[in-house]
Design an enzyme around this catalytic site. Structure first.
Site, PDB file in Angstrom:
ATOM      1  N   ARG A  24       0.862  -1.190   0.000  1.00 28.01           N
ATOM      2  CA  ARG A  24       0.000   0.000   0.000  1.00 28.01           C
ATOM      3  C   ARG A  24       0.897   1.239   0.000  1.00 28.01           C
ATOM      4  O   ARG A  24       2.089   1.162   0.321  1.00 28.01           O
ATOM      5  CB  ARG A  24      -0.913   0.038   1.214  1.00 28.01           C
ATOM      6  CG  ARG A  24      -0.200   0.302   2.543  1.00 28.01           C
ATOM      7  CD  ARG A  24      -1.208   0.651   3.628  1.00 28.01           C
ATOM      8  NE  ARG A  24      -0.622   0.799   4.944  1.00 28.01           N
ATOM      9  CZ  ARG A  24      -0.032   1.903   5.400  1.00 28.01           C
ATOM     10  NH1 ARG A  24       0.094   2.973   4.605  1.00 28.01           N
ATOM     11  NH2 ARG A  24       0.460   1.962   6.627  1.00 28.01           N
ATOM     12  N   ASN A  76       2.310   4.751   1.382  1.00 31.53           N
ATOM     13  CA  ASN A  76       2.585   5.160   2.753  1.00 31.53           C
ATOM     14  C   ASN A  76       2.706   6.666   2.910  1.00 31.53           C
ATOM     15  O   ASN A  76       2.190   7.235   3.856  1.00 31.53           O
ATOM     16  CB  ASN A  76       3.866   4.487   3.259  1.00 31.53           C
ATOM     17  CG  ASN A  76       4.102   4.750   4.719  1.00 31.53           C
ATOM     18  OD1 ASN A  76       3.223   4.506   5.540  1.00 31.53           O
ATOM     19  ND2 ASN A  76       5.281   5.258   5.068  1.00 31.53           N
ATOM     20  N   ASN A 125       9.720   6.208   3.388  1.00 34.59           N
ATOM     21  CA  ASN A 125       9.533   7.297   4.336  1.00 34.59           C
ATOM     22  C   ASN A 125      10.590   8.373   4.112  1.00 34.59           C
ATOM     23  O   ASN A 125      11.550   8.179   3.363  1.00 34.59           O
ATOM     24  CB  ASN A 125       9.638   6.794   5.784  1.00 34.59           C
ATOM     25  CG  ASN A 125       8.280   6.544   6.413  1.00 34.59           C
ATOM     26  OD1 ASN A 125       7.368   7.355   6.272  1.00 34.59           O
ATOM     27  ND2 ASN A 125       8.148   5.411   7.090  1.00 34.59           N
ATOM     28  N   ASP A 162      11.340   7.832  10.199  1.00 34.14           N
ATOM     29  CA  ASP A 162      10.011   8.002   9.616  1.00 34.14           C
ATOM     30  C   ASP A 162      10.026   9.275   8.768  1.00 34.14           C
ATOM     31  O   ASP A 162      10.911   9.450   7.936  1.00 34.14           O
ATOM     32  CB  ASP A 162       8.962   8.039  10.723  1.00 34.14           C
ATOM     33  CG  ASP A 162       7.592   7.578  10.246  1.00 34.14           C
ATOM     34  OD1 ASP A 162       7.160   8.022   9.169  1.00 34.14           O
ATOM     35  OD2 ASP A 162       6.941   6.786  10.944  1.00 34.14           O
TER      36      ASP A 162
END
Length: 217
Positions: A23, A25, A73, A122
């Site tokens: 998926r 992100n 990320n 992140d």
């Protein structure tokens, strides 16, 4: 693309559709107005391949730029657009690329920095000096890195899962930090009641204005 008036949805591209375990992100707009989005492997049991990072050009063409990603990320660019940064969270590595602003191509991939065990890079952003700020999931901290990848400073936050950040405010010196409550049990939430909130910090640093997507032809 969703039309607010007609309420009609037009798919411009559907990458990763052939990978049901993946998926998307995160996404970001580069300084030239192109939209980028990176995917992640959500269900490793049924994955068909690793995830990718994609670029949507002004002519509506979607192109893959980076492949072999576990969780995309930390996408951001240096103030002069000469360097693109990108992280693969489970590998605990942030990468730097030479970036051609005119074409949107990235080359010369190298490790910008690696994080400690349990500290997962992140979301990220850069300030006006070209220093990179990294939200480190699981590590309760935001780290400021020099353009050469050395730690310049650490901001400890009262939650274990800071997820991303952006500069804002009239002088672009406020750091807005998003956080998460994912997989935290009641005991953990009682210890970090601010988990899931947006935290705002006054900083001595100044960010850059985030660009918007250019009109698509």
């Amino acid at each position: 693309m969703y039309d607010l008036k007609s309420e009609q949805l037009e798919w411009l591209a559907r990458p990763e559709l052939d990978s049901p375990g993946n998926r998307f992100n995160d996404g970001r707009v580069d300084r030239q107005g192109r939209f980028w989005a990176g995917a992640m492997v959500e269900d490793k049991a049924i994955r068909t391949r690793a995830a990718g990072l994609y670029r949507l050009d002004n002519n509506r063409q979607c192109r893959g730029v980076v492949d072999g990603i576990s969780i995309s990320n930390g996408l951001c660019w240096s103030p002069d657009s000469r360097v693109m940064y990108h992280a693969d969270s489970p590998r605990r590595q942030m990468y730097a690329y030479d970036f051609d602003a005119s074409s949107g191509t990235a080359s010369n991939k190298r490790v910008f920095t690696s994080t400690e065990d349990g500290f997962y890079p992140d979301g990220a952003t850069v300030d006006s000096e070209g220093y990179l700020f990294s939200a480190q999931w699981g590590g309760s901290r935001i780290v400021r890195y020099t353009p050469s990848g050395d730690i310049d400073g650490v901001l400890n936050v009262p939650v274990s899962q800071p997820s991303c950040m952006a500069f804002g405010g009239e002088n672009l010196d406020l750091l807005f930090v998003t956080t998460a409550r994912e997989n935290l049990d009641d005991e953990s939430l009682s210890e970090q009641p601010m988990a899931g909130n947006v935290l705002i910090y006054q900083t001595p640093f100044k960010g850059t204005s985030d660009p918007v997507v250019k009109a698509l032809n």
